[in-house]
Structure formats: structure tokens, C-alpha cells
Write a protein that holds these residues in place. Structure first.
Motif, short mmCIF file in Angstrom:
data_model
loop_
_atom_site.label_atom_id
_atom_site.label_comp_id
_atom_site.label_asym_id
_atom_site.label_seq_id
_atom_site.Cartn_x
_atom_site.Cartn_y
_atom_site.Cartn_z
N TYR A 22 0.82 -1.20 0.00
CA TYR A 22 0.00 0.00 0.00
C TYR A 22 0.86 1.26 0.00
O TYR A 22 0.60 2.21 -0.74
N ALA A 23 1.92 1.26 0.80
CA ALA A 23 2.81 2.42 0.84
C ALA A 23 3.52 2.60 -0.50
O ALA A 23 3.71 3.73 -0.98
N GLU A 24 3.90 1.49 -1.13
CA GLU A 24 4.55 1.58 -2.45
C GLU A 24 3.58 2.14 -3.49
O GLU A 24 3.94 2.95 -4.32
N ASP A 25 2.32 1.69 -3.44
CA ASP A 25 1.32 2.21 -4.36
C ASP A 25 1.12 3.71 -4.16
O ASP A 25 0.94 4.45 -5.13
N LEU A 26 1.15 4.14 -2.93
CA LEU A 26 0.97 5.58 -2.68
C LEU A 26 2.12 6.38 -3.28
O LEU A 26 1.91 7.49 -3.78
N THR A 27 3.32 5.86 -3.25
CA THR A 27 4.45 6.61 -3.79
C THR A 27 4.42 6.68 -5.31
O THR A 27 4.88 7.64 -5.90
N TYR A 28 3.86 5.67 -5.96
CA TYR A 28 3.87 5.64 -7.43
C TYR A 28 2.58 6.15 -8.05
O TYR A 28 2.60 6.77 -9.11
N PHE A 29 1.46 5.86 -7.44
CA PHE A 29 0.19 6.08 -8.12
C PHE A 29 -0.64 7.22 -7.59
O PHE A 29 -1.71 7.48 -8.10
#
Length: 146
Positions: A22-29
Motif C-alpha cells: 500500500y505504501a509503495e502504491d501511494l508513492t507511485y500512483f
């Protein structure tokens, strides 16, 4: 009890991986708001003599004469829209687009600033004004043969 401890460990690990995803998605998307440059060169007074000749191929006094002869109103409304724009800004952006053929995004980033989505509306408003003022009357006039 060892199975419960192992199950609990796997459960915590899975929850941690989901949180990391979820944190990775927030940084990219996550879409960040795009800020455009402030509007510039939207009036004839703001355009330098050199830029006027480079962009349009005419001097500033000829640009003013063209503006007067095209009978540009103070405000133009975009067709199929509720947006109103300054007539002088529509004139400059439309003429620049017709002469140079530059995209509105490039025009926004390099020459005029502001939101490029509104430039297409300004261009349409100017084209509609020119059509309503000049072209449609040409077809309605009777032909005069000598």
C-alpha cells in the motif's frame, strides 16, 4: 502452541507485506496536483518587439492593426462551454497556434504559461468569432457580375 505462534508470525508478516504494498502504491500512483507557470504574454503590451516579429512575422503596430480589423471583442465565450476569456489573449494564442503550429502544452510551458486545457477553448472561441464575423456573411451575399 507452536502452531499458533507460527500462524501468528505468518499473519503479522502478511499484514506487513500488505502495508508495504500500500505504501509503495501511494508513492507511485498518487496523483500530485500539477502547477502551471503563471500566465504571461497574454496582452500585446507584454510581448516584446523582437518576440512579436519572431512569433508572428509582423511588428507590434501591425499586430494591433490586425486586432482592430478582426473586430475582436473584449471578452469571448468558448463554444459549448461556460468559460469566458479576454479577447486579446484569445487573439494572441490563436494567432500563435496558427502561425507556429505549436501544441498547446508546449505553448503553455514555453511561451504563455497557464493551463493548456483552456488554450484549446480560447482557440475555438477565436475561430468561432472569425467565422461569425466574416465567413458566413460571404456565403449569404449575392454574386455581382459585371
Amino acid at each position: 502452541t507452536i502452531h499458533r505462534l507460527h500462524y501468528f508470525w505468518r499473519y503479522c508478516r502478511c499484514c506487513g507485506e500488505i502495508a508495504l504494498l500500500y505504501a509503495e502504491d501511494l508513492t507511485y500512483f498518487v496523483r500530485r496536483p500539477h502547477t502551471f507557470q503563471p500566465e504571461m504574454n497574454r496582452t500585446m503590451d507584454e510581448i516584446s518587439r523582437r518576440d512579436c516579429y519572431t512569433w508572428f512575422g509582423i511588428m507590434p503596430n501591425d499586430l494591433r492593426r490586425l486586432y482592430d480589423h478582426w473586430r475582436i471583442p473584449d471578452r469571448l465565450q468558448a463554444p459549448r462551454s461556460r468559460h469566458w476569456f479576454q479577447g486579446e489573449a484569445c487573439f494572441i494564442i490563436c494567432l500563435f497556434h496558427m502561425v507556429k503550429g505549436t501544441t498547446f502544452i508546449d505553448m503553455s510551458q514555453r511561451y504563455f504559461g497557464g493551463d493548456p486545457r483552456y488554450m484549446s477553448l480560447m482557440h475555438e472561441a477565436m475561430i468561432d468569432h472569425l467565422y461569425d464575423t466574416f465567413y458566413h456573411k460571404k456565403r449569404c451575399l449575392p454574386r455581382v457580375t459585371a
